[in-house]
Design a protein around this motif. Structure first.
Motif, PDB file in Angstrom:
ATOM      1  N   VAL A 380      -7.738   7.970   1.428  1.00 24.14           N
ATOM      2  CA  VAL A 380      -6.923   8.524   2.525  1.00 24.14           C
ATOM      3  C   VAL A 380      -6.864   7.484   3.642  1.00 24.14           C
ATOM      4  O   VAL A 380      -7.362   6.369   3.506  1.00 24.14           O
ATOM      5  CB  VAL A 380      -7.495   9.865   3.036  1.00 24.14           C
ATOM      6  CG1 VAL A 380      -7.577  10.884   1.904  1.00 24.14           C
ATOM      7  CG2 VAL A 380      -8.864   9.684   3.685  1.00 24.14           C
ATOM      8  N   PHE A 381      -6.243   7.876   4.787  1.00 20.19           N
ATOM      9  CA  PHE A 381      -6.089   6.918   5.885  1.00 20.19           C
ATOM     10  C   PHE A 381      -7.435   6.279   6.256  1.00 20.19           C
ATOM     11  O   PHE A 381      -8.486   6.903   6.098  1.00 20.19           O
ATOM     12  CB  PHE A 381      -5.532   7.602   7.137  1.00 20.19           C
ATOM     13  CG  PHE A 381      -4.247   8.354   6.890  1.00 20.19           C
ATOM     14  CD1 PHE A 381      -3.193   7.744   6.213  1.00 20.19           C
ATOM     15  CD2 PHE A 381      -4.086   9.667   7.338  1.00 20.19           C
ATOM     16  CE1 PHE A 381      -2.009   8.433   5.995  1.00 20.19           C
ATOM     17  CE2 PHE A 381      -2.906  10.355   7.116  1.00 20.19           C
ATOM     18  CZ  PHE A 381      -1.866   9.737   6.430  1.00 20.19           C
ATOM     19  N   GLU A 382      -7.348   5.077   6.813  1.00 16.08           N
ATOM     20  CA  GLU A 382      -8.552   4.328   7.163  1.00 16.08           C
ATOM     21  C   GLU A 382      -9.144   4.892   8.465  1.00 16.08           C
ATOM     22  O   GLU A 382      -9.005   4.293   9.543  1.00 16.08           O
ATOM     23  CB  GLU A 382      -8.180   2.835   7.306  1.00 16.08           C
ATOM     24  CG  GLU A 382      -9.321   1.892   7.548  1.00 16.08           C
ATOM     25  CD  GLU A 382     -10.263   1.713   6.362  1.00 16.08           C
ATOM     26  OE1 GLU A 382     -10.146   2.438   5.372  1.00 16.08           O
ATOM     27  OE2 GLU A 382     -11.146   0.853   6.480  1.00 16.08           O
ATOM     28  N   THR A 429     -15.419   1.593  -3.927  1.00 17.15           N
ATOM     29  CA  THR A 429     -14.619   0.918  -4.959  1.00 17.15           C
ATOM     30  C   THR A 429     -13.408   0.388  -4.216  1.00 17.15           C
ATOM     31  O   THR A 429     -12.476   1.130  -3.925  1.00 17.15           O
ATOM     32  CB  THR A 429     -14.166   1.895  -6.064  1.00 17.15           C
ATOM     33  OG1 THR A 429     -13.638   3.070  -5.439  1.00 17.15           O
ATOM     34  CG2 THR A 429     -15.290   2.267  -6.999  1.00 17.15           C
ATOM     35  N   HIS A 430     -13.454  -0.873  -3.868  1.00 13.60           N
ATOM     36  CA  HIS A 430     -12.382  -1.443  -3.049  1.00 13.60           C
ATOM     37  C   HIS A 430     -11.362  -2.131  -3.944  1.00 13.60           C
ATOM     38  O   HIS A 430     -11.586  -3.234  -4.425  1.00 13.60           O
ATOM     39  CB  HIS A 430     -12.993  -2.423  -2.026  1.00 13.60           C
ATOM     40  CG  HIS A 430     -12.000  -2.968  -1.065  1.00 13.60           C
ATOM     41  ND1 HIS A 430     -12.046  -4.243  -0.564  1.00 13.60           N
ATOM     42  CD2 HIS A 430     -10.915  -2.399  -0.497  1.00 13.60           C
ATOM     43  CE1 HIS A 430     -11.038  -4.439   0.254  1.00 13.60           C
ATOM     44  NE2 HIS A 430     -10.339  -3.340   0.312  1.00 13.60           N
ATOM     45  N   PHE A 431     -10.246  -1.431  -4.170  1.00 16.05           N
ATOM     46  CA  PHE A 431      -9.151  -1.982  -4.979  1.00 16.05           C
ATOM     47  C   PHE A 431      -8.270  -2.833  -4.063  1.00 16.05           C
ATOM     48  O   PHE A 431      -8.305  -2.705  -2.845  1.00 16.05           O
ATOM     49  CB  PHE A 431      -8.305  -0.852  -5.582  1.00 16.05           C
ATOM     50  CG  PHE A 431      -8.988  -0.077  -6.682  1.00 16.05           C
ATOM     51  CD1 PHE A 431      -9.949   0.888  -6.392  1.00 16.05           C
ATOM     52  CD2 PHE A 431      -8.650  -0.285  -8.014  1.00 16.05           C
ATOM     53  CE1 PHE A 431     -10.571   1.617  -7.407  1.00 16.05           C
ATOM     54  CE2 PHE A 431      -9.258   0.430  -9.037  1.00 16.05           C
ATOM     55  CZ  PHE A 431     -10.227   1.381  -8.729  1.00 16.05           C
ATOM     56  N   PHE A 432      -7.429  -3.645  -4.673  1.00 14.14           N
ATOM     57  CA  PHE A 432      -6.519  -4.500  -3.914  1.00 14.14           C
ATOM     58  C   PHE A 432      -5.079  -4.116  -4.208  1.00 14.14           C
ATOM     59  O   PHE A 432      -4.784  -3.613  -5.288  1.00 14.14           O
ATOM     60  CB  PHE A 432      -6.807  -5.981  -4.237  1.00 14.14           C
ATOM     61  CG  PHE A 432      -8.092  -6.408  -3.589  1.00 14.14           C
ATOM     62  CD1 PHE A 432      -9.310  -5.907  -4.037  1.00 14.14           C
ATOM     63  CD2 PHE A 432      -8.093  -7.230  -2.474  1.00 14.14           C
ATOM     64  CE1 PHE A 432     -10.499  -6.227  -3.395  1.00 14.14           C
ATOM     65  CE2 PHE A 432      -9.267  -7.561  -1.833  1.00 14.14           C
ATOM     66  CZ  PHE A 432     -10.473  -7.063  -2.295  1.00 14.14           C
TER      67      PHE A 432
HETATM   68  P1  NAI Z   1      -1.478   5.384   2.801  1.00 17.74           P
HETATM   69  O1  NAI Z   1      -1.195   5.735   4.200  1.00 17.74           O
HETATM   70  O2  NAI Z   1      -0.423   4.746   1.995  1.00 17.74           O
HETATM   71  O3  NAI Z   1      -1.955   6.667   2.003  1.00 17.74           O
HETATM   72  C1  NAI Z   1      -2.900   7.584   2.473  1.00 17.74           C
HETATM   73  C2  NAI Z   1      -2.622   8.908   1.794  1.00 17.74           C
HETATM   74  O4  NAI Z   1      -3.674   9.785   2.090  1.00 17.74           O
HETATM   75  C3  NAI Z   1      -1.339   9.581   2.285  1.00 17.74           C
HETATM   76  O5  NAI Z   1      -0.503   9.842   1.179  1.00 17.74           O
HETATM   77  C4  NAI Z   1      -1.822  10.868   2.936  1.00 17.74           C
HETATM   78  O6  NAI Z   1      -0.935  11.959   2.742  1.00 17.74           O
HETATM   79  C5  NAI Z   1      -3.133  11.094   2.232  1.00 17.74           C
HETATM   80  N1  NAI Z   1      -4.056  11.907   3.019  1.00 17.74           N
HETATM   81  C6  NAI Z   1      -4.320  11.824   4.351  1.00 17.74           C
HETATM   82  N2  NAI Z   1      -5.229  12.770   4.694  1.00 17.74           N
HETATM   83  C7  NAI Z   1      -5.562  13.424   3.550  1.00 17.74           C
HETATM   84  C8  NAI Z   1      -6.452  14.481   3.277  1.00 17.74           C
HETATM   85  N3  NAI Z   1      -7.170  15.056   4.241  1.00 17.74           N
HETATM   86  N4  NAI Z   1      -6.524  14.916   2.016  1.00 17.74           N
HETATM   87  C9  NAI Z   1      -5.796  14.345   1.031  1.00 17.74           C
HETATM   88  N5  NAI Z   1      -4.927  13.340   1.259  1.00 17.74           N
HETATM   89  C10 NAI Z   1      -4.815  12.878   2.499  1.00 17.74           C
HETATM   90  O7  NAI Z   1      -2.790   4.474   2.851  1.00 17.74           O
HETATM   91  P2  NAI Z   1      -3.253   3.357   1.816  1.00 17.74           P
HETATM   92  O8  NAI Z   1      -2.665   2.072   2.201  1.00 17.74           O
HETATM   93  O9  NAI Z   1      -3.092   3.888   0.468  1.00 17.74           O
HETATM   94  O10 NAI Z   1      -4.798   3.241   2.179  1.00 17.74           O
HETATM   95  C11 NAI Z   1      -5.740   4.190   1.740  1.00 17.74           C
HETATM   96  C12 NAI Z   1      -7.131   3.620   1.877  1.00 17.74           C
HETATM   97  O11 NAI Z   1      -7.216   2.429   1.083  1.00 17.74           O
HETATM   98  C13 NAI Z   1      -7.508   3.190   3.281  1.00 17.74           C
HETATM   99  O12 NAI Z   1      -8.865   3.449   3.477  1.00 17.74           O
HETATM  100  C14 NAI Z   1      -7.227   1.699   3.283  1.00 17.74           C
HETATM  101  O13 NAI Z   1      -8.000   0.990   4.221  1.00 17.74           O
HETATM  102  C15 NAI Z   1      -7.636   1.341   1.887  1.00 17.74           C
HETATM  103  N6  NAI Z   1      -7.023   0.112   1.351  1.00 17.74           N
HETATM  104  C16 NAI Z   1      -5.719  -0.169   1.577  1.00 17.74           C
HETATM  105  C17 NAI Z   1      -5.140  -1.326   1.057  1.00 17.74           C
HETATM  106  C18 NAI Z   1      -3.695  -1.626   1.274  1.00 17.74           C
HETATM  107  O14 NAI Z   1      -3.297  -2.795   1.049  1.00 17.74           O
HETATM  108  N7  NAI Z   1      -2.880  -0.684   1.644  1.00 17.74           N
HETATM  109  C19 NAI Z   1      -5.947  -2.279   0.253  1.00 17.74           C
HETATM  110  C20 NAI Z   1      -7.302  -1.827   0.004  1.00 17.74           C
HETATM  111  C21 NAI Z   1      -7.816  -0.696   0.565  1.00 17.74           C
END
Ligand code: NAI
Ligand code: 3HC
Length: 700
Positions: A380-382, A429-432
């Motif tokens: 989910v969100f960071e 599990t930190h995916f890219f």
């Molecule tokens: P995103 O904003 O694309 O997706 C987050 C999703 O979580 C949204 O679809 C949202 O509806 C859902 N969500 C929010 N609150 C929720 C809840 N309470 N229950 C269920 N679903 C919920 O974010 P993204 O980019 O996928 O990032 C997710 C995580 O992955 C973060 O922690 C980020 O730091 C990490 N990450 C991101 C990378 C990237 O390049 N985007 C790379 C590696 C890690």
């Protein structure tokens, strides 16, 4: 005969059996054993010879550990000569992977049979090499020059069925391979089949279009990312057409010798072993029990969650995506379907495969439906508070023994684990991004993570096609923590006198897939801008983000708005240098009183890459990474650092740590501040004449 090879006669067929685990590589005892056996078979009353391997695979290539050491007889070409010149037909019986020298052995045989699941290929290019035992000469003689060029320059294996269609394999065997191969050998003997020596085929130069090799060279060099092996492969194929085979084989040998002693191949061999080493956790006994993973769940179906779900479905593991609302779930599922659709359009996946994979992905908004998952990955969100809330819910819902993982980029995995009553089951599990494409998986070990949970996830990583590297808990883990200095220096170089294209093209010539400035445009300049806004930047040095902030505030967010540091062609997405941005950079430099100067490629590379090395050394000393080679794995598989340079730590070793250290000290004097404070471990190794590789060897 060596113990690695045995010989017996079955049904008047001499059976040479190689048994040298794990992959029957062509070590000296294997070469000697095969040679002795072929010679013996010439003298006995066998009528044909089958070459077959025990264990999981046919010969998987030369023994890579022997490269760089003095060669020991018999040399591989001698063994191949004995097979090819045998007075009785020799049949290779292939299962698993006949790769590199292994496939070259098979090509020196008169016939090849294989089971349907087998693969053949010449992956030497992935080790910075070319096939050095006739592969560049025999393959084009049966596959054609064009197909051989594709196979050898890509290094990708060919499945037995396709290899059969291409004429690389003569017979597909059903049932037991050895029995089938002996049967096939008898048929060949009884039908009086000739001794087919591939070397006797002559390639008619008239079949090669004019300019073919020139174009091939251009094409391979354009995507070589600093590697010379693809260019030398083209030279070998040219020789296959233009020279008599013995001269062409000599040319191949000469070019192989050039490559095997090159820093590029040393770096790529380093990465080959580093990848396998990274999967091993120090101090974890080999027999650590593993938990069964039959079902997965992902919380959050956004950019990362959707990609991670695809990784599981691609590996045949059922996965449930949990979202916050039906709308969000629907959006997430649509994106997954769209992504699969793109792969189908590119011809890499069939509609049926997509159907099967989509059938493995379920969606829900209800935690009760993921209660039986063996692993849950939160994406989910960071936001730490949100993540803690979710982990408390998982704690209350999930079955005991379930592994609870977070995909967080920066948050404290221990704080997240503390939100549960079972921190031993929690890890990172930190995916890219894109998660279904990028190979790296950083596995983050929390303070209380149980050994069996870690061992399970390392194994699972391999199952879903990832290359795993272990990281301890710190801000940004291994990869993102190191990245800070890289981006900072790229921006400062702009203020000090470089253009964006100068910085990018220098690093791209070095081999990076994309330069740091263009990378910012691709990721979106607004992402960092928003992070700075929410974090507050008081006390920070404003110079590294001054230009980026101005760009965002003028609506230039990067590729997605058609302009950032560059302008982008709306159709081709080609980047176009923009004088407006260059003027903006000059203005900002003036504001900070920075006098602009000429900066050469050498300084650009050192300024951008040495911060990676310096931070890497700190990470090592703190025990966040297990080995320097694990850091290299993180950068090659997660950040597209060129494999031909072996990763930042291997690159520093090749440059020499003394030189790297002195350069860092020089930058510290020149630029002041704490950014260039040299890492203690780097200083120690530089002063003692050591290297990261030696440091690893002392600590494996
Ligand atoms: P995103 O904003 O694309 O997706 C987050 C999703 O979580 C949204 O679809 C949202 O509806 C859902 N969500 C929010 N609150 C929720 C809840 N309470 N229950 C269920 N679903 C919920 O974010 P993204 O980019 O996928 O990032 C997710 C995580 O992955 C973060 O922690 C980020 O730091 C990490 N990450 C991101 C990378 C990237 O390049 N985007 C790379 C590696 C890690
Ligand atoms: N030489 C030495 N060791 C090798 C090896 C090789 N060619 N191939 C694999 N190994 C070792 C690995 O390092 C690993 O050791 P470890 O257990 O101590 O970590 C062990 O064998 C098992 O390897 P994997 O974990 O990779 O096993 P998989 O089953 O996943 O994969 C494989 C098997 C597909 C054969 C894979 O190992 C592979 O791709 N190997 C390399 C193949 C290759 O590049 N061959 C060309 C070599 S160069 C050459 O032949 C030059 C010639 O033209 C003269």
């Amino acid at each position: 005969m060596s113990q690695a090879v045995s010989y017996s006669i079955q049904d008047r067929v001499g059976v040479i059996s190689v048994n040298s685990p794990p992959v029957n590589a062509l070590s000296q005892p294997v070469r000697e054993g095969i040679l002795d056996a072929v010679r013996q078979a010439q003298r006995d009353d066998s009528e044909a010879i089958v070459l077959h391997c025990q264990g999981r695979t046919f010969i998987a290539g030369a023994d890579i550990t022997e490269f760089g050491k003095p060669p020991r007889e018999p040399h591989l070409p001698t063994v191949l000569g004995a097979l090819e010149n045998s007075s009785k037909p020799v049949i290779a019986a292939i299962h698993g992977t006949a790769l590199g020298g292994g496939f070259e052995v098979a090509l020196a045989c008169h016939y090849r049979c294989a089971i349907a699941s087998a693969k053949v290929g010449l992956p030497e290019v992935k080790l910075g090499l070319l096939p050095g035992a006739g592969g560049t000469q025999r393959l084009p003689r049966i596959a054609g020059v064009k197909a051989a060029l594709d196979i050898i320059t890509s290094g990708n294996p060919v499945a037995a069925g396709k290899a059969h269609d291409m004429g690389l394999v003569n017979e597909i065997i059903e049932g037991d391979l050895l029995e089938g191969a002996i049967r096939y050998a008898r048929e060949l003997v009884e039908s009086g089949a000739p001794l087919k020596r591939i070397r006797d085929i002559v390639i008619d130069p008239a079949t090669i279009e004019p300019g073919f090799f020139e174009q091939a060279r251009k094409r391979v060099n354009a995507r070589a990312r600093g590697q010379i092996a693809p260019d030398r492969i083209v030279s070998c194929l040219e020789a296959a057409v233009e020279l008599p085979i013995d001269q062409a084989l000599e040319r191949e040998r000469e070019l192989f010798r050039e490559l095997v002693t090159s820093p590029e191949s040393a770096a790529m061999r380093h990465i080959f072993f580093a990848e396998r080493q990274a999967a091993k956790i120090k101090g974890l006994p080999k027999n650590t029990p593993e938990r069964e993973i039959g079902k997965a769940a992902i919380i959050g179906g956004g950019t990362m969650g959707g990609g991670i779900a695809m990784c599981f479905a691609n590996a045949g593991i059922p996965v449930t995506l949990l979202e916050i609302s039906d709308g969000a779930l629907d959006r997430g599922m649509k994106i997954i379907r769209k992504n699969y659709g793109i792969t189908v359009k590119r011809g890499k996946l069939g509609e049926d495969d997509v159907k099967r994979r989509m059938g493995l992905i379920a969606g829900t908004t209800d935690y009760a439906e993921i209660a039986d998952a063996d692993i849950v990955i939160e994406a989910v969100f960071e936001n730490l508070e949100l993540k803690k809330e979710i982990f408390a819910k998982l704690d209350a819902t999930c079955k005991p023994e379930a592994i609870l993982a977070t995909n967080t980029s920066y948050q404290d995995v221990d704080a997240i684990a503390a939100a549960t009553s079972r921190p031993e089951d929690v890890l990172g599990t930190h995916f890219f991004s894109p998660a279904n494409v990028m190979r790296l998986l950083e596995v983050v070990r929390g303070e209380k993570t149980a050994d069996d949970a870690l061992a399970t996830v390392m194994k699972l990583g391999k199952r879903i096609g990832k290359v795993c590297a272990l990281s301890g808990v710190c801000y940004g883990f291994i990869g993102n923590r190191m990245l800070g200095g890289y981006g900072r220096e790229a921006q400062l170089l702009l203020l000090e006198g470089c253009t964006p294209q100068q910085v990018d093209s220098t690093l791209e010539r070095f081999g990076m897939a994309m330069g740091p400035v263009a990378m910012g445009d691709l990721a979106g300049l607004d992402v960092g801008y928003k992070a700075r806004q929410s974090r507050g930047t008081a006390g920070d040095d404003p110079r590294p983000y001054a230009v980026s902030t101005r760009l965002v505030e003028s609506g230039r967010h990067g590729q997605k708005t058609g302009a950032g540091f560059y302008r982008y062609d709306s159709e081709t997405r080609k980047r176009i240098p923009d004088p407006e941005v260059e003027a903006m950079i000059r203005e900002e430099a003036e504001k900070f009183g920075i006098e602009r100067r000429e900066i050469d490629a050498d300084e650009i590379i050192a300024r951008c890459l040495y911060p990676l090395v310096n931070e890497g050394a700190k990470i090592l000393k703190e025990g966040i990474a297990q080995r320097a080679s694990d850091i290299d794995v993180v950068y090659v598989f997660g950040y597209a650092f060129p494999a031909a340079k072996g990763g930042p730590m291997c690159y520093a070793d090749q440059v020499g740590l003394k030189e790297v250290y002195e350069r860092i000290c020089g930058f510290q004097e020149q630029h002041g501040g704490k950014n260039w404070a040299p890492a203690e471990l780097l200083r120690e190794l530089a002063e003692s004449g050591g290297s990261f590789a030696e440091w690893d060897r002392g600590r494996v």
